[in-house]
Design an enzyme around this catalytic site. Structure first.
Site, PDB file in Angstrom:
ATOM      1  N   HIS A  93      47.917  56.399  16.621  1.00 17.19           N
ATOM      2  CA  HIS A  93      47.750  56.621  18.055  1.00 17.19           C
ATOM      3  C   HIS A  93      49.580  56.538  18.594  1.00 17.19           C
ATOM      4  O   HIS A  93      49.737  57.460  19.418  1.00 17.19           O
ATOM      5  CB  HIS A  93      47.320  55.445  18.843  1.00 17.19           C
TER       6      HIS A  93
ATOM      7  N   LYS B  60      30.216  53.373  22.870  1.00 16.83           N
ATOM      8  CA  LYS B  60      30.825  52.264  21.954  1.00 16.83           C
ATOM      9  C   LYS B  60      30.681  50.710  22.381  1.00 16.83           C
ATOM     10  O   LYS B  60      30.739  50.555  23.416  1.00 16.83           O
ATOM     11  CB  LYS B  60      32.203  52.647  21.871  1.00 16.83           C
TER      12      LYS B  60
ATOM     13  N   ARG C 184      42.657  65.049  14.425  1.00 12.48           N
ATOM     14  CA  ARG C 184      42.868  64.625  12.961  1.00 12.48           C
ATOM     15  C   ARG C 184      42.192  65.497  12.114  1.00 12.48           C
ATOM     16  O   ARG C 184      42.479  66.884  12.122  1.00 12.48           O
ATOM     17  CB  ARG C 184      42.214  63.190  12.787  1.00 12.48           C
TER      18      ARG C 184
ATOM     19  N   SER D 130      40.266  53.619  14.286  1.00 15.09           N
ATOM     20  CA  SER D 130      40.168  52.232  14.690  1.00 15.09           C
ATOM     21  C   SER D 130      39.057  51.481  13.827  1.00 15.09           C
ATOM     22  O   SER D 130      38.927  50.570  13.635  1.00 15.09           O
ATOM     23  CB  SER D 130      39.964  51.966  16.316  1.00 15.09           C
TER      24      SER D 130
END
Ligand code: COA
Length: 162
Positions: free
Chosen positions: A17, A41, A90, A129
């Site tokens: 990040h 989440k 990504r 993460s």
């Protein structure tokens, strides 16, 4: 003034990040990093804890500001007169999700916002993460992925959960 936003959950913020933040900050006069909740989440860190961590990691980048709010990103942007969203991208697996989000933000803003994708560095291509939390919960070494201050906070949080 050209202002961009970079949003995320940052649970926790990683070196991947930070790389995107540094690069996005060079592309705009000002970059606002928004620490938000994704309703799908469950988080390890509270919103406030995540905000503090992000703030610590960007304190030496002069044109970066960190904020948090509830609600839609595009509403926040409209309020501030901002039209530019940066997203890190990504591996190919990000593509569908990121496109869906870019299209949705475009539509719900009435075509007022633009999304720019910044490719993650090769070494962070598969970092997330979730992977960091998984390694942490199993006592692994986090130094490749996290700055020292964040590593300590993650270790402390894991201990408090065991
Ligand atoms: N390095 C490391 N990890 C990266 C990364 C990078 N360069 N780029 C993305 N990731 C990872 C994150 O760690 C995260 O991993 P995780 O799923 O394991 O936690 C994952 O990619 C997705 O991260 P993020 O970009 O933070 O997206 P998110 O889905 O957690 O959050 C919000 C998305 C919060 C930005 C989005 O839901 C939002 O804008 N919410 C506000 C409400 C709104 O406007 N909703 C409408 C959106 S269309």
């Amino acid at each position: 003034m050209q202002i961009g936003v970079y949003s995320g959950s940052f649970d926790p913020i990683t070196k991947g990040h930070i790389d995107i933040i540094e690069r996005a900050a060079k592309l705009s006069e000002k970059l606002i990093v928004t620490v938000l909740n994704n309703i799908n989440k469950n988080y390890m860190f509270t919103l406030e804890e995540r905000e503090v961590m992000v703030r610590e990691c960007v304190k030496n980048i002069p044109n970066v500001e960190v904020v948090t709010f509830q609600g839609l990103l595009v509403d926040f942007m409209k309020d501030k007169g901002i039209t530019l969203i940066y997203r890190g991208i990504r591996a190919v697996s990000d593509y569908e999700y990121e496109l869906a989000m870019a299209f949705a933000n475009d539509e719900i803003s009435g075509g007022k916002v633009e999304t720019i994708f910044i490719p993650a560095k090769k070494k962070y291509m598969y970092l997330s993460s979730t992977i960091v939390r998984e390694i942490a919960m199993n006592g692994g070494n986090l130094s490749l992925y996290l700055p020292k201050n964040i590593e300590k906070k993650v270790e402390k949080k894991v201990k408090s959960k065991l």
